[in-house]
Design a protein around this motif. Structure first.
Motif, PDB file in Angstrom:
ATOM      1  N   ARG A 168     -25.477  -4.022 -54.879  1.00 34.13           N
ATOM      2  CA  ARG A 168     -26.885  -3.992 -54.482  1.00 34.13           C
ATOM      3  C   ARG A 168     -27.462  -5.397 -54.282  1.00 34.13           C
ATOM      4  NH1 ARG A 168     -31.709  -4.204 -57.375  1.00 34.13           N
ATOM      5  NH2 ARG A 168     -33.479  -3.030 -56.482  1.00 34.13           N
ATOM      6  N   THR A 169     -27.127  -6.313 -55.163  1.00 30.57           N
ATOM      7  CA  THR A 169     -27.743  -7.634 -55.130  1.00 30.57           C
ATOM      8  C   THR A 169     -27.521  -8.366 -53.816  1.00 30.57           C
ATOM      9  OG1 THR A 169     -27.663  -7.852 -57.542  1.00 30.57           O
ATOM     10  CG2 THR A 169     -27.881  -9.883 -56.275  1.00 30.57           C
ATOM     11  N   PRO A 170     -26.287  -8.537 -53.334  1.00 32.02           N
ATOM     12  CA  PRO A 170     -26.131  -9.238 -52.054  1.00 32.02           C
ATOM     13  C   PRO A 170     -26.735  -8.495 -50.871  1.00 32.02           C
ATOM     14  CG  PRO A 170     -24.026  -8.357 -52.802  1.00 32.02           C
ATOM     15  CD  PRO A 170     -24.986  -8.215 -53.933  1.00 32.02           C
ATOM     16  N   GLU A 171     -26.818  -7.153 -50.950  1.00 34.50           N
ATOM     17  CA  GLU A 171     -27.418  -6.393 -49.856  1.00 34.50           C
ATOM     18  C   GLU A 171     -28.926  -6.599 -49.804  1.00 34.50           C
ATOM     19  OE1 GLU A 171     -26.149  -2.321 -48.269  1.00 34.50           O
ATOM     20  OE2 GLU A 171     -27.777  -1.791 -49.646  1.00 34.50           O
ATOM     21  N   TYR A 172     -29.519  -6.883 -50.942  1.00 36.53           N
ATOM     22  CA  TYR A 172     -30.973  -7.036 -51.010  1.00 36.53           C
ATOM     23  C   TYR A 172     -31.394  -8.502 -51.116  1.00 36.53           C
ATOM     24  CZ  TYR A 172     -31.667  -1.986 -51.579  1.00 36.53           C
ATOM     25  OH  TYR A 172     -31.710  -0.628 -51.377  1.00 36.53           O
ATOM     26  N   MET A 173     -30.554  -9.400 -50.638  1.00 34.22           N
ATOM     27  CA  MET A 173     -30.911 -10.819 -50.609  1.00 34.22           C
ATOM     28  C   MET A 173     -30.723 -11.337 -49.192  1.00 34.22           C
ATOM     29  SD  MET A 173     -29.366 -12.273 -54.215  1.00 34.22           S
ATOM     30  CE  MET A 173     -30.365 -13.758 -54.155  1.00 34.22           C
ATOM     31  N   PRO A 174     -31.805 -11.626 -48.467  1.00 29.95           N
ATOM     32  CA  PRO A 174     -31.679 -12.075 -47.079  1.00 29.95           C
ATOM     33  C   PRO A 174     -31.246 -13.520 -46.931  1.00 29.95           C
ATOM     34  CG  PRO A 174     -33.978 -11.958 -47.713  1.00 29.95           C
ATOM     35  CD  PRO A 174     -33.203 -11.387 -48.856  1.00 29.95           C
ATOM     36  N   MET A 175     -31.375 -14.309 -48.005  1.00 30.93           N
ATOM     37  CA  MET A 175     -31.000 -15.719 -47.947  1.00 30.93           C
ATOM     38  C   MET A 175     -30.151 -16.076 -49.153  1.00 30.93           C
ATOM     39  SD  MET A 175     -34.715 -17.094 -46.718  1.00 30.93           S
ATOM     40  CE  MET A 175     -35.531 -15.734 -47.582  1.00 30.93           C
ATOM     41  N   THR A 176     -29.203 -16.969 -48.972  1.00 30.23           N
ATOM     42  CA  THR A 176     -28.337 -17.390 -50.068  1.00 30.23           C
ATOM     43  C   THR A 176     -29.151 -18.173 -51.088  1.00 30.23           C
ATOM     44  OG1 THR A 176     -26.466 -17.565 -48.547  1.00 30.23           O
ATOM     45  CG2 THR A 176     -26.246 -18.660 -50.681  1.00 30.23           C
ATOM     46  N   PRO A 177     -29.091 -17.798 -52.357  1.00 32.14           N
ATOM     47  CA  PRO A 177     -29.860 -18.520 -53.377  1.00 32.14           C
ATOM     48  C   PRO A 177     -29.287 -19.905 -53.614  1.00 32.14           C
ATOM     49  CG  PRO A 177     -28.432 -16.903 -54.395  1.00 32.14           C
ATOM     50  CD  PRO A 177     -28.325 -16.683 -52.920  1.00 32.14           C
ATOM     51  N   PRO A 178     -30.079 -20.819 -54.195  1.00 35.31           N
ATOM     52  CA  PRO A 178     -29.583 -22.183 -54.462  1.00 35.31           C
ATOM     53  C   PRO A 178     -28.335 -22.198 -55.323  1.00 35.31           C
ATOM     54  CG  PRO A 178     -31.963 -22.078 -54.715  1.00 35.31           C
ATOM     55  CD  PRO A 178     -31.492 -20.660 -54.554  1.00 35.31           C
ATOM     56  N   ARG A 179     -28.310 -21.313 -56.315  1.00 31.88           N
ATOM     57  CA  ARG A 179     -27.131 -21.218 -57.172  1.00 31.88           C
ATOM     58  C   ARG A 179     -26.337 -19.992 -56.753  1.00 31.88           C
ATOM     59  NH1 ARG A 179     -29.696 -22.457 -63.197  1.00 31.88           N
ATOM     60  NH2 ARG A 179     -30.517 -24.536 -62.721  1.00 31.88           N
ATOM     61  N   THR A 180     -25.119 -20.190 -56.400  1.00 29.80           N
ATOM     62  CA  THR A 180     -24.312 -19.099 -55.833  1.00 29.80           C
ATOM     63  C   THR A 180     -23.206 -18.648 -56.783  1.00 29.80           C
ATOM     64  OG1 THR A 180     -22.886 -20.710 -54.731  1.00 29.80           O
ATOM     65  CG2 THR A 180     -24.756 -19.865 -53.483  1.00 29.80           C
ATOM     66  N   SER A 181     -23.389 -18.895 -58.085  1.00 32.28           N
ATOM     67  CA  SER A 181     -22.335 -18.521 -59.027  1.00 32.28           C
ATOM     68  C   SER A 181     -22.195 -17.006 -59.127  1.00 32.28           C
ATOM     69  CB  SER A 181     -22.637 -19.101 -60.413  1.00 32.28           C
ATOM     70  OG  SER A 181     -23.906 -18.657 -60.863  1.00 32.28           O
ATOM     71  N   GLU A 182     -23.335 -16.289 -59.051  1.00 28.95           N
ATOM     72  CA  GLU A 182     -23.290 -14.838 -59.180  1.00 28.95           C
ATOM     73  C   GLU A 182     -23.155 -14.144 -57.837  1.00 28.95           C
ATOM     74  OE1 GLU A 182     -26.598 -13.433 -61.366  1.00 28.95           O
ATOM     75  OE2 GLU A 182     -26.150 -14.572 -63.174  1.00 28.95           O
ATOM     76  N   VAL A 183     -23.727 -14.729 -56.790  1.00 30.84           N
ATOM     77  CA  VAL A 183     -23.700 -14.116 -55.468  1.00 30.84           C
ATOM     78  C   VAL A 183     -23.098 -15.120 -54.492  1.00 30.84           C
ATOM     79  CG1 VAL A 183     -25.063 -13.047 -53.654  1.00 30.84           C
ATOM     80  CG2 VAL A 183     -25.782 -12.824 -56.029  1.00 30.84           C
TER      81      VAL A 183
END
Length: 211
Positions: free
Chosen positions: A142-157
């Motif tokens: 669910r998380t990557p599907e509901y994130m339109p932009m890459t977050p600053p920290r990409t350890s989880e996604v």
């Protein structure tokens, strides 16, 4: 005797110091135990609720599946139709939602649902404006599907595809709904919503696809 007394006083002071030093650790340990206890309580309460959950959906709620082209898969869709949809010839506004499994049914969500169908039924009962409601089940990730932009920290996604999902909502899904149901397709009769990350995605959709 004086040396023994001094040693005894020093020992008492050390015990006092150890006691005061231990207080924060005791408080922290108690807080951690409380949190773990509450988590366990919530877990078992949710498990008990899920086991007793019943079908709470309105009679006009049904499920379908729709193809997500960029993922090459079919996804379950939950659709609410106004009570008079089958007997009238009206066209209706459409409300789109992320996390479609949360909209109308305790048995599907395994928890308290959002009661969108109850709200629409209540509006219909007093002659208010009702809408078609379309909710799409989220992906397993669910998380990557509901994130339109890459977050600053990409350890989880490590890879997000919310922008593609939003585009699919605004184009393919909307076209499918408009061709399948009696909708008012104009932007002023169309809206989208969600909760948590789904709410952020809804805001992104409104900004990215205002038309």
């Amino acid at each position: 005797i004086g040396t023994a007394g001094t040693g005894l006083n020093l020992q008492k002071r050390m015990l006092r110091i150890q006691f005061f030093i231990s207080i924060p650790f005791l408080l922290f340990g108690g807080y951690v135990a409380y949190l773990l206890g509450m988590q366990a309580y919530d877990h078992f309460k949710k498990k008990e609720y899920a086991a007793q959950a019943i079908d709470t959906a309105s009679p006009t709620v049904y499920t379908d599946s729709v193809h997500i082209d960029y993922m090459e898969e079919y996804r379950k869709v939950y659709i609410y139709l106004p009570p008079d949809y089958e007997t009238d010839k009206l066209r209706y506004p459409v409300l789109y939602f992320f996390d479609g499994n949360a909209l109308c049914n305790d048995a599907v969500l395994k928890g308290p649902e959002w009661q969108l169908d109850n709200l629409m039924d209540s509006l219909s009962a007093v002659g208010g404006q009702t809408s078609i409601v379309v909710g799409v089940m989220h992906a397993k990730r669910r998380t990557p599907e509901y994130m339109p932009m890459t977050p600053p920290r990409t350890s989880e996604v490590d890879q997000v595809f919310g922008a593609k999902h939003a585009q699919w909502f605004a184009t393919s899904l909307k076209a499918w709904v408009d061709s399948s149901l009696r909708t008012k397709p104009e932007a002023r009769h169309t809206c989208i919503g969600g909760a948590s990350l789904g709410g952020l995605m809804a805001y992104y959709c409104l900004m990215a696809y205002p038309a």
